[in-house]
Scaffold this active site. Structure first.
Site, PDB file in Angstrom:
ATOM      1  N   ASP A  43      11.215 -24.714  -8.459  1.00  0.00           N
ATOM      2  CA  ASP A  43       9.922 -25.265  -8.074  1.00  0.00           C
ATOM      3  C   ASP A  43       8.884 -24.657  -9.011  1.00  0.00           C
ATOM      4  OD1 ASP A  43       7.615 -26.189  -6.888  1.00  0.00           O
ATOM      5  OD2 ASP A  43       7.732 -24.859  -5.145  1.00  0.00           O
ATOM      6  N   LYS A 105       0.472 -25.959 -15.899  1.00  0.00           N
ATOM      7  CA  LYS A 105       1.129 -27.226 -15.551  1.00  0.00           C
ATOM      8  C   LYS A 105       0.117 -28.350 -15.358  1.00  0.00           C
ATOM      9  CE  LYS A 105       3.017 -28.397 -11.528  1.00  0.00           C
ATOM     10  NZ  LYS A 105       3.899 -28.490 -10.343  1.00  0.00           N
ATOM     11  N   GLU A 206       8.443 -33.660  -5.414  1.00  0.00           N
ATOM     12  CA  GLU A 206       8.268 -32.545  -4.486  1.00  0.00           C
ATOM     13  C   GLU A 206       8.386 -32.950  -3.002  1.00  0.00           C
ATOM     14  OE1 GLU A 206       4.628 -30.747  -5.751  1.00  0.00           O
ATOM     15  OE2 GLU A 206       5.533 -29.827  -7.524  1.00  0.00           O
ATOM     16  N   ASP A 228       2.838 -32.431   1.987  1.00  0.00           N
ATOM     17  CA  ASP A 228       3.100 -31.324   1.057  1.00  0.00           C
ATOM     18  C   ASP A 228       1.794 -30.856   0.436  1.00  0.00           C
ATOM     19  OD1 ASP A 228       4.185 -29.525  -0.678  1.00  0.00           O
ATOM     20  OD2 ASP A 228       5.023 -31.013  -2.050  1.00  0.00           O
TER      21      ASP A 228
END
Length: 424
Positions: A43, A105, A206, A228
């Site tokens: 992750d 990211k 995800e 999420d």
């Protein structure tokens, strides 16, 4: 390793789970799956990175040498040629922000001229320019770094953690990504992994990873929503598991919404109060502002377990009378009011996904929580109010995505082993 109660069994994964849990792009495994060694789930979060793998009959989060189960997604260059990754790098955000990069990211695979990218880098204390093919290049100590190179340092760091924990070389991984990652960003992610000596054999969204981790929960059934809320991104998926299959019906996401936004709104409130008292704007002082954000994050975490917390930054201002501290009490209702707009953005995202399949919130059988931000009481209360269905946590929310990526990795490896098994 995390406790058994928080680990997901993989001894007998459902045959339909692997292809269904991995939407379109994640079902394109590499043709080189026959190499030796484990496939590990990663992750690569905007704010924290973690990895998980099979140990015995369980998938567990792999701990670092200090026992931590995740590491900050931060890179710092204390001097030319010197590199720090993780907690040591994060500690330098407040003291050396000009040579420290957080959340690379966010910029991976995105054009330099993108409006959101420009907004992000305009607030950064380091210099950035347009690189080859319109990508972003960051300059530190008169050295230029491509974003893929910076992300490769995160991959290399987590690879070291994995190999130390497993006692073997690791070259193959399954990586989770936000649902908003398009093909260009996926390709940039693959290049970053390759630079760290890793091959991404599959990609999994995800929310799909979180759903896969939670599907072993006895209450997991019907049509569920996966909410999420991570540190830097938000995703929501509608998943149909009513017939034993795993089918994603709709998704929606916001790449610029996360738990960090709570820290910012608290920081803004504290800075405004400090301005009224001292006529000094801490937001214009990079080091002091970062110290304040750290203090706000600590207070936010405390409020997930207690009713009251303290935002405290010692020696935040030098005056003729001496150093001045910033101290501000805060409680849960205050955090809820400050973060109301942030929470509503997440709810609006959920409603967008439901509209795609002509569903109402009450049509879902339950909501499964994923991401560390879901520990904020105001977030859970808002989700409960918006959906009016059971709110569940089958596995620890902060580990759901990582566990799901590792389960998918284990299924790929099991499938390959079954295919290669000699016939009697």
């Amino acid at each position: 390793p995390i406790p058994d109660a928080a680990a997901a069994p993989v001894s007998r994964p459902p045959a339909s789970a692997a292809p269904a849990a991995a939407p379109a792009r994640s079902s394109r495994p590499s043709a080189r799956l026959d190499r030796d060694g484990p496939i590990v789930g990663i992750d690569l979060g905007t704010t924290y990175t973690s990895a998980a793998a099979v140990q015995g009959t369980k998938v567990v989060i792999l701990a670092r040498e200090d026992g931590s189960l995740s590491t900050p997604s931060v890179i710092s260059f204390p001097s030319r040629g010197e590199l720090l990754v993780g907690a040591a790098a994060r500690a330098r955000i407040a003291t050396d922000p000009a040579h420290t990069v957080t959340s690379p990211k966010r910029l991976l695979g995105r054009p330099y001229g993108d409006r959101e990218v420009q907004t992000f880098i305009a607030q950064a204390p380091y210099r950035s320019t347009a690189g080859p093919y319109g990508t972003t290049v960051i300059e530190i100590w008169q050295t230029q770094y491509a974003i893929t190179q910076l992300v490769s340092y995160l991959f290399a760091d987590i690879r070291d953690t994995v190999e130390h924990a497993l006692g073997t070389d690791v070259t193959r991984v399954v990586v989770s990504v936000p649902i908003t990652f398009e093909d260009a960003r996926i390709e940039a992610l693959r290049r970053a992994a390759q630079m760290a000596g890793l091959e991404i054999v599959a990609i999994i969204d995800e929310p799909s990873a979180a759903a896969l981790a939670n599907r072993f929960d006895k209450s997991f059934g019907g049509i569920v929503g996966v909410y999420d809320f991570g540190g830097g991104t938000f995703d929501f998926s509608v998943v149909d598991v009513s017939h034993g299959d795993f089918r994603v019906l709709a998704t929606a996401g916001d790449t610029w919404l996360g738990g960090d936004d709570f820290d910012v709104v608290l920081g803004e409130a504290a800075a405004n109060q400090f301005w009224r008292q001292r006529k000094v704007d801490l937001r214009k002082q990079a080091v002091e502002w970062q110290k304040l954000l750290f203090a706000c994050e600590r207070a936010k975490r405390t409020l997930s377990e207690e009713e009251h917390a303290l935002i405290s930054v010692p020696s935040v201002l030098r005056t003729a009378e001496g150093m001045v501290d910033l101290t501000l009490g805060i409680d849960r209702p205050t955090l809820a009011r400050a973060g109301a707009a942030v929470i509503q953005r997440s709810i609006d995202c959920c409603l967008q996904a439901l509209e795609l399949v002509d569903m109402k919130p009450s049509d879902l059988s339950s909501i499964y929580l994923s991401g560390g931000t879901t520990y904020v009481p105001a977030v859970r209360e808002a989700v409960t109010q918006a959906f009016q269905v059971p709110i569940r946590t089958g596995v620890p929310p902060e580990h759901a995505v990582c566990l799901g990526a590792a389960i998918h990795a284990a299924q790929l490896q099991l499938r390959r082993a079954t295919t290669l098994r000699p016939r009697p």
